[in-house]
Design a protein around this motif. Structure first.
Motif, PDB file in Angstrom:
ATOM      1  N   TYR A 496      -1.305   3.790  -2.022  1.00  0.00           N
ATOM      2  CA  TYR A 496      -0.585   5.001  -1.697  1.00  0.00           C
ATOM      3  C   TYR A 496      -0.999   5.791  -0.386  1.00  0.00           C
ATOM      4  O   TYR A 496      -2.295   5.416   0.039  1.00  0.00           O
ATOM      5  CB  TYR A 496      -0.599   5.832  -2.756  1.00  0.00           C
ATOM      6  CG  TYR A 496       0.290   5.334  -3.917  1.00  0.00           C
ATOM      7  CD1 TYR A 496       1.579   5.180  -4.057  1.00  0.00           C
ATOM      8  CD2 TYR A 496      -0.758   4.738  -5.061  1.00  0.00           C
ATOM      9  CE1 TYR A 496       2.220   4.780  -5.472  1.00  0.00           C
ATOM     10  CE2 TYR A 496      -0.006   4.295  -6.160  1.00  0.00           C
ATOM     11  CZ  TYR A 496       1.473   4.263  -6.185  1.00  0.00           C
ATOM     12  OH  TYR A 496       1.632   3.793  -7.434  1.00  0.00           O
ATOM     13  N   ASN A 497      -0.187   6.251   0.368  1.00  0.00           N
ATOM     14  CA  ASN A 497      -0.570   7.112   1.690  1.00  0.00           C
ATOM     15  C   ASN A 497      -0.991   6.096   2.586  1.00  0.00           C
ATOM     16  O   ASN A 497      -2.366   6.208   3.248  1.00  0.00           O
ATOM     17  CB  ASN A 497      -1.545   8.432   1.443  1.00  0.00           C
ATOM     18  CG  ASN A 497      -1.152   9.185   0.356  1.00  0.00           C
ATOM     19  OD1 ASN A 497       0.080   9.758   0.202  1.00  0.00           O
ATOM     20  ND2 ASN A 497      -1.843   9.576  -0.693  1.00  0.00           N
ATOM     21  N   VAL A 498      -0.521   5.084   3.062  1.00  0.00           N
ATOM     22  CA  VAL A 498      -0.988   4.312   3.855  1.00  0.00           C
ATOM     23  C   VAL A 498      -0.554   4.347   5.426  1.00  0.00           C
ATOM     24  O   VAL A 498      -1.459   4.815   6.386  1.00  0.00           O
ATOM     25  CB  VAL A 498      -0.626   2.671   3.492  1.00  0.00           C
ATOM     26  CG1 VAL A 498      -1.150   1.587   4.587  1.00  0.00           C
ATOM     27  CG2 VAL A 498      -1.422   2.434   2.119  1.00  0.00           C
ATOM     28  N   PHE A 499       0.868   4.363   5.574  1.00  0.00           N
ATOM     29  CA  PHE A 499       1.362   4.542   6.890  1.00  0.00           C
ATOM     30  C   PHE A 499       1.762   6.186   7.130  1.00  0.00           C
ATOM     31  O   PHE A 499       1.457   6.505   8.131  1.00  0.00           O
ATOM     32  CB  PHE A 499       2.804   3.699   6.879  1.00  0.00           C
ATOM     33  CG  PHE A 499       2.706   2.454   6.779  1.00  0.00           C
ATOM     34  CD1 PHE A 499       2.102   1.685   7.978  1.00  0.00           C
ATOM     35  CD2 PHE A 499       3.083   1.591   5.732  1.00  0.00           C
ATOM     36  CE1 PHE A 499       1.891   0.256   7.950  1.00  0.00           C
ATOM     37  CE2 PHE A 499       3.084   0.245   5.947  1.00  0.00           C
ATOM     38  CZ  PHE A 499       2.463  -0.461   6.759  1.00  0.00           C
ATOM     39  N   GLU A 500       2.206   6.655   6.022  1.00  0.00           N
ATOM     40  CA  GLU A 500       2.383   8.101   5.949  1.00  0.00           C
ATOM     41  C   GLU A 500       2.114   8.770   4.593  1.00  0.00           C
ATOM     42  O   GLU A 500       2.090   7.985   3.439  1.00  0.00           O
ATOM     43  CB  GLU A 500       3.684   8.208   6.384  1.00  0.00           C
ATOM     44  CG  GLU A 500       4.759   7.916   5.567  1.00  0.00           C
ATOM     45  CD  GLU A 500       6.247   7.875   6.015  1.00  0.00           C
ATOM     46  OE1 GLU A 500       6.320   8.193   7.450  1.00  0.00           O
ATOM     47  OE2 GLU A 500       7.344   7.750   5.392  1.00  0.00           O
ATOM     48  N   LYS A 501       2.181   9.980   4.343  1.00  0.00           N
ATOM     49  CA  LYS A 501       1.744  10.682   3.019  1.00  0.00           C
ATOM     50  C   LYS A 501       3.090  10.547   2.296  1.00  0.00           C
ATOM     51  O   LYS A 501       4.177  10.615   2.607  1.00  0.00           O
ATOM     52  CB  LYS A 501       1.795  12.121   3.361  1.00  0.00           C
ATOM     53  CG  LYS A 501       0.429  12.556   3.917  1.00  0.00           C
ATOM     54  CD  LYS A 501      -0.934  12.246   3.069  1.00  0.00           C
ATOM     55  CE  LYS A 501      -1.865  12.820   3.793  1.00  0.00           C
ATOM     56  NZ  LYS A 501      -3.278  12.419   3.174  1.00  0.00           N
ATOM     57  N   GLY A 502       2.579   9.937   1.053  1.00  0.00           N
ATOM     58  CA  GLY A 502       3.877   9.721  -0.190  1.00  0.00           C
ATOM     59  C   GLY A 502       4.327   8.268   0.038  1.00  0.00           C
ATOM     60  O   GLY A 502       5.047   7.987  -1.118  1.00  0.00           O
ATOM     61  N   ASP A 503       3.938   7.383   0.756  1.00  0.00           N
ATOM     62  CA  ASP A 503       4.496   6.046   0.878  1.00  0.00           C
ATOM     63  C   ASP A 503       3.599   5.358  -0.231  1.00  0.00           C
ATOM     64  O   ASP A 503       2.803   5.639  -0.421  1.00  0.00           O
ATOM     65  CB  ASP A 503       4.471   5.544   2.325  1.00  0.00           C
ATOM     66  CG  ASP A 503       3.246   5.108   2.683  1.00  0.00           C
ATOM     67  OD1 ASP A 503       2.084   5.257   2.093  1.00  0.00           O
ATOM     68  OD2 ASP A 503       3.045   4.597   3.999  1.00  0.00           O
ATOM     69  N   ALA A 504       3.959   3.958  -0.277  1.00  0.00           N
ATOM     70  CA  ALA A 504       3.534   2.857  -1.294  1.00  0.00           C
ATOM     71  C   ALA A 504       3.485   1.625  -0.604  1.00  0.00           C
ATOM     72  O   ALA A 504       4.540   1.228  -0.361  1.00  0.00           O
ATOM     73  CB  ALA A 504       4.201   3.135  -2.700  1.00  0.00           C
ATOM     74  N   VAL A 505       2.695   1.130  -0.708  1.00  0.00           N
ATOM     75  CA  VAL A 505       2.550  -0.515  -0.204  1.00  0.00           C
ATOM     76  C   VAL A 505       1.909  -1.602  -1.088  1.00  0.00           C
ATOM     77  O   VAL A 505       1.345  -1.084  -1.968  1.00  0.00           O
ATOM     78  CB  VAL A 505       1.573  -0.574   1.220  1.00  0.00           C
ATOM     79  CG1 VAL A 505       2.162   0.495   2.265  1.00  0.00           C
ATOM     80  CG2 VAL A 505       0.224  -0.433   1.139  1.00  0.00           C
ATOM     81  N   TYR A 506       2.455  -2.640  -0.866  1.00  0.00           N
ATOM     82  CA  TYR A 506       1.878  -3.895  -1.661  1.00  0.00           C
ATOM     83  C   TYR A 506       0.616  -4.302  -0.890  1.00  0.00           C
ATOM     84  O   TYR A 506       0.822  -4.577   0.478  1.00  0.00           O
ATOM     85  CB  TYR A 506       2.850  -4.878  -1.533  1.00  0.00           C
ATOM     86  CG  TYR A 506       2.288  -6.394  -2.102  1.00  0.00           C
ATOM     87  CD1 TYR A 506       1.890  -6.767  -3.137  1.00  0.00           C
ATOM     88  CD2 TYR A 506       1.789  -7.533  -1.020  1.00  0.00           C
ATOM     89  CE1 TYR A 506       1.319  -8.022  -3.698  1.00  0.00           C
ATOM     90  CE2 TYR A 506       1.221  -8.538  -1.332  1.00  0.00           C
ATOM     91  CZ  TYR A 506       1.045  -8.796  -2.700  1.00  0.00           C
ATOM     92  OH  TYR A 506       0.385 -10.081  -2.945  1.00  0.00           O
TER      93      TYR A 506
END
Length: 609
Positions: A496-506
């Protein structure tokens, strides 16, 4: 890449924008808003000479990929709107050319037309209903590659029953783990798997039903399994269907969504027990469609598929071309380097599938006349090293290589759409928002994501290694992450919080290969033959350690975590350590001590890994 004229670039831009505008009314507005925003940013971004240079060298590649993405998204949206699934899409394909060969089985020479494949799928569907199975039930498939595997999972999917593909190389604990965690109500197995299944049958649930396909040779073990004969049951149903044509009634049973589960494919299990990855109908279409459109496959192509059907490369990227686009697929039970090009000539194959090491095996074969008499124009797969790539295409006269990267469950697949030698794909510098996949920095020792002062991840610079991540969007079939049957395993793959706050990534992570095993051994001489025998009984061939390092003790941190960085850096070179390092000689079927001479031979490729 050669420079493009201004008119060529404008022509590509116009083509892309026409498709985008046409799609804007059909697909999700946020995706296209971000795309147009990205195009606007692009106009400003190329203001500098450096960025203009990058744009001129990459815009053709990026826009070509954009066209493929938009085309696949349009198709998925259309299928979703019409509630079409993989079985219904196959039914449409079979109706278009019922008499065309769909599957050819190299082992027996058997040919199934699209009509015959559909009839067998209907027989399996009626057989499943006769067992009392319903939508959401699971059936495990354990057999070597053959056309029946396709008829089984596709027929089961027609009535909503989900197949779990079990790796037929597994034995004992890993095999038991996969079957048990699948929660399967029944196991359909090939006769060649009788012994392996009988070893774990006592630990399975008593209510599990067994069905066998193929010639029965081990009567005593079959009696213990109480296995029913699948071939006799489905043939009987097929004969009945041919008389009364009940198969037409199945069309009224397909009320599923493209977001429903289709089947399960297990990870390799080289870094732990295999995990069951969820494959939904839209994911199956996405993977197959990207391969078809990105690499220029044609409806009259014949695909040579020797890859195992328990894996996505074989059953989705390969067989998917048959089911969804009407190509003929030749299925080979097992890979044979000596027969490879003979098969391609015999069946007039125009497309081959590969994994990187396969290409090296083919190069190691003696020159034969069939290796240049074939009609193969395209090789599709992954893991082809740059050092092997050019030798492979030059010797075997392959016009195009379609290299890609992607795990069954991931949302960050990459495609090498322009044939750059050694590349598995790209991340767009000029249109980064239309496919949000990035390499981000990680701590080398722990493989943990590195974050900046704001808690966000740090993108890698060009040429810098890192972790591949893809932004998750549950409403976008290209960006969703369906995960695994085990929720805990699914959560481990999400950051979580990878590109921007609150996002989720694999987070891709690495399954990899077994490589080297380090053992703490303080006694006398270790019985390496006994060790290898135990490893063979417990692990499939790809998970067995190629190198073995015997150490007085294993280094750990203050929190008792194993310190692997030093061992990884030292590798298998004997001059870097006083520890004994052994190499698994597959031809001699034994571990042998790594000397300076052997190390040099391995480095120069004279000894096969």
């Amino acid at each position: 890449m050669r420079w493009l004229s201004f008119l060529q670039i404008m022509n590509l831009c116009v083509q892309s924008l026409v498709v985008v505008v046409a799609a804007a009314g059909l697909l999700s507005l946020p995706w296209f808003c971000s795309l147009f925003t990205g195009l606007g940013v692009l106009v400003v971004w190329i203001g500098s000479w450096k960025n203009l240079h990058i744009a001129l060298h990459t815009i053709r590649r990026d826009l070509s990929c954009l066209l493929v993405i938009v085309r696949v998204k349009l198709s998925i949206h259309s299928h979703h709107r019409r509630r079409q699934t993989v079985p219904s899409l196959f039914a449409r394909t079979a109706k278009l050319h019922p008499n065309k060969p769909a599957l050819i089985y190299e082992t027996t020479g058997e040919v199934w037309s699209f009509r015959e494949l559909q009839e067998r799928c209907h027989a399996v569907a009626h057989w499943a209903l006769a067992q009392g199975w319903a939508e959401g039930d699971i059936v495990a498939l354990l057999m070597e590659s053959r056309p029946l595997v396709v008829a089984l999972w596709l027929g089961l999917a027609t009535v909503g029953v989900e197949a779990a593909f079990i790796n037929h190389n597994l034995r004992r604990d890993p095999l038991l783990h996969c079957i048990s965690t699948s929660r399967a109500r029944a196991i359909v197995f090939g006769a060649e798997m009788t012994e392996a299944l009988s070893e774990v049958s006592g630990s399975l649930q008593l209510c599990t039903a067994f069905f066998i396909s193929g010639e029965e040779k081990q009567a005593q073990k079959l009696c213990r399994l109480k296995a029913q004969n699948l071939d006799m049951e489905t043939v009987s149903i097929l004969e009945e269907l041919m008389k009364v044509q009940k198969q037409k009634r199945l069309s009224g049973l397909m009320f599923f969504s493209d977001a429903d589960r289709l089947f399960y494919i297990y990870t390799s299990g080289t870094t732990g027990m295999p995990k069951a990855a969820i494959v939904v109908h839209s994911r199956y279409f996405r993977i197959a469609a990207f391969g078809f459109h990105a690499f220029g496959l044609q409806h009259n192509d014949i695909v040579y598929n020797f890859l195992p059907l328990y894996h996505s490369a074989g059953t989705i990227m390969g067989v998917g071309q048959c089911l969804l686009f009407g190509l003929t697929v030749v299925i080979r039970r097992k890979f044979s380097a000596s027969r490879f090009w003979d098969d391609c000539v015999k069946y007039n194959c125009t497309v081959i599938q590969y994994i990187g090491e396969i290409c090296r095996y083919l190069l190691a074969q003696p020159v034969s006349c069939s290796e240049t008499r074939h009609r193969v124009r395209l090789a599709v797969g992954n893991g082809l090293r740059a050092s092997v790539w050019e030798k492979f295409v030059q010797r075997f006269k392959i016009k195009r290589v379609g290299e890609f990267y992607g795990a069954t469950e991931c949302n960050c697949s990459l495609i090498n759409i322009d044939g750059k030698v050694g590349a598995c794909g790209f991340s767009s510098r000029i249109l980064p928002t239309f496919y949000p996949v990035r390499l981000v920095r990680v701590q080398e020792d722990q493989k943990e994501l590195v974050r900046d002062s704001q808690g966000l991840c740090i993108p890698c610079l060009p040429g810098e290694p890192g972790m591949l991540v893809g932004r998750i969007n549950p409403s976008d079939p290209l960006r969703r992450f369906d995960g695994y049957c085990d929720p805990a395993a699914t959560n481990q793959k999400i950051a979580y919080n990878v590109f921007e706050k609150g996002d989720a990534v694999y987070v891709s992570g690495v399954e990899g290969s077994a490589g080297m095993a380090a053992l703490a051994h303080t006694g006398g001489q270790m019985d390496l033959d006994a060790f290898l025998s135990a490893v063979r009984q417990a692990l499939p061939s790809y998970a067995r350690p190629v190198f073995l390092r015997l150490m007085p003790s294993v280094d750990t941190t203050g929190t008792f975590k194993i310190q692997k960085m030093r061992l990884q850096k030292e590798g298998y070179k004997p001059n870097t350590t006083s520890d004994r390092i052994y190499f698994l000689n597959s031809r001699a079927e034994s571990y042998e001590l790594v000397t300076e001479e052997l190390c040099k031979a391995i480095d120069e490729g004279k000894v096969s890994l």
